[in-house]
Design a protein around this motif. Sequence first.
Motif, PDB file in Angstrom:
ATOM      1  N   GLY A   1       0.823  -1.201   0.000  1.00  0.00           N
ATOM      2  CA  GLY A   1       0.000   0.000   0.000  1.00  0.00           C
ATOM      3  C   GLY A   1       0.855   1.248   0.000  1.00  0.00           C
ATOM      4  O   GLY A   1       2.062   1.203  -0.233  1.00  0.00           O
ATOM      5  N   ARG A   2       0.208   2.377   0.298  1.00  0.00           N
ATOM      6  CA  ARG A   2       0.897   3.660   0.243  1.00  0.00           C
ATOM      7  C   ARG A   2       1.282   4.151   1.633  1.00  0.00           C
ATOM      8  O   ARG A   2       0.530   3.981   2.579  1.00  0.00           O
ATOM      9  N   ILE A   3       2.419   4.815   1.677  1.00  0.00           N
ATOM     10  CA  ILE A   3       2.823   5.590   2.849  1.00  0.00           C
ATOM     11  C   ILE A   3       2.853   7.025   2.365  1.00  0.00           C
ATOM     12  O   ILE A   3       3.576   7.350   1.417  1.00  0.00           O
ATOM     13  N   ARG A   4       2.055   7.867   3.008  1.00  0.00           N
ATOM     14  CA  ARG A   4       1.942   9.235   2.523  1.00  0.00           C
ATOM     15  C   ARG A   4       1.876  10.200   3.699  1.00  0.00           C
ATOM     16  O   ARG A   4       1.064  10.033   4.607  1.00  0.00           O
ATOM     17  N   ARG A   5       2.747  11.217   3.661  1.00  0.00           N
ATOM     18  CA  ARG A   5       2.718  12.305   4.637  1.00  0.00           C
ATOM     19  C   ARG A   5       2.781  13.608   3.855  1.00  0.00           C
ATOM     20  O   ARG A   5       3.760  13.871   3.164  1.00  0.00           O
ATOM     21  N   VAL A   6       1.712  14.400   3.946  1.00  0.00           N
ATOM     22  CA  VAL A   6       1.644  15.685   3.255  1.00  0.00           C
ATOM     23  C   VAL A   6       1.031  16.711   4.197  1.00  0.00           C
ATOM     24  O   VAL A   6       0.463  16.366   5.231  1.00  0.00           O
ATOM     25  N   GLY A   7       1.133  17.978   3.838  1.00  0.00           N
ATOM     26  CA  GLY A   7       0.526  19.037   4.638  1.00  0.00           C
ATOM     27  C   GLY A   7       1.408  19.449   5.808  1.00  0.00           C
ATOM     28  O   GLY A   7       2.627  19.331   5.765  1.00  0.00           O
TER      29      GLY A   7
END
Length: 180
Positions: A77-83
């Motif tokens: 799956g995805r690992i996502r850190r934004v903002g």
Amino acid sequence: MISLSEDLPRRISEGDRDAGVRRLQEAYAAGHLSHEEMDECLQQALTASTHGELARALSTLPAQDAGTTSTIGAVSGRIRRVGAWRVPRFLKVESALGRVHLDLSRAVIEHPVVDIELHLGTGRAKITVPRDAIVDAAGLRAGWKDTLYKPRRGARPDGPTIRISGAMGMGRLKIRHARR
């Protein structure tokens, strides 16, 4: 042609300023600053508009505790850190399958140096760093494809240093500087 605005250092956010003020308050409470020093540093921090100016306001403080390593992991799956997320001093990212996207352009970066350790099996990774960041990816071993990174021309060393290390199997890391 490079516009004049591209050469300007990245302005700090309210989150950056608040983090600096918190550090000053903690140092004052711990007895590391006199009342006069606190007033002077607080004035500098509150009027700072760039990361370099904020760093100068905090330069007399004792070094921050490096703390422990924060780990983000996923099998697939995805690992996502934004903002506006808080970037730890040491960040370890582990993924066997899937994509990784770390966007540091709007993140709260309280440390002058951030170490990101990648351990990725397959899948690609993308890291967006602040405009004024200095990137060092020499510690990253890529098994299949080379890292895509083009340093900014004429970059000023006012921002944080982002050191990327670890290993990538079947995938590619793309690093880019934020446009704003």
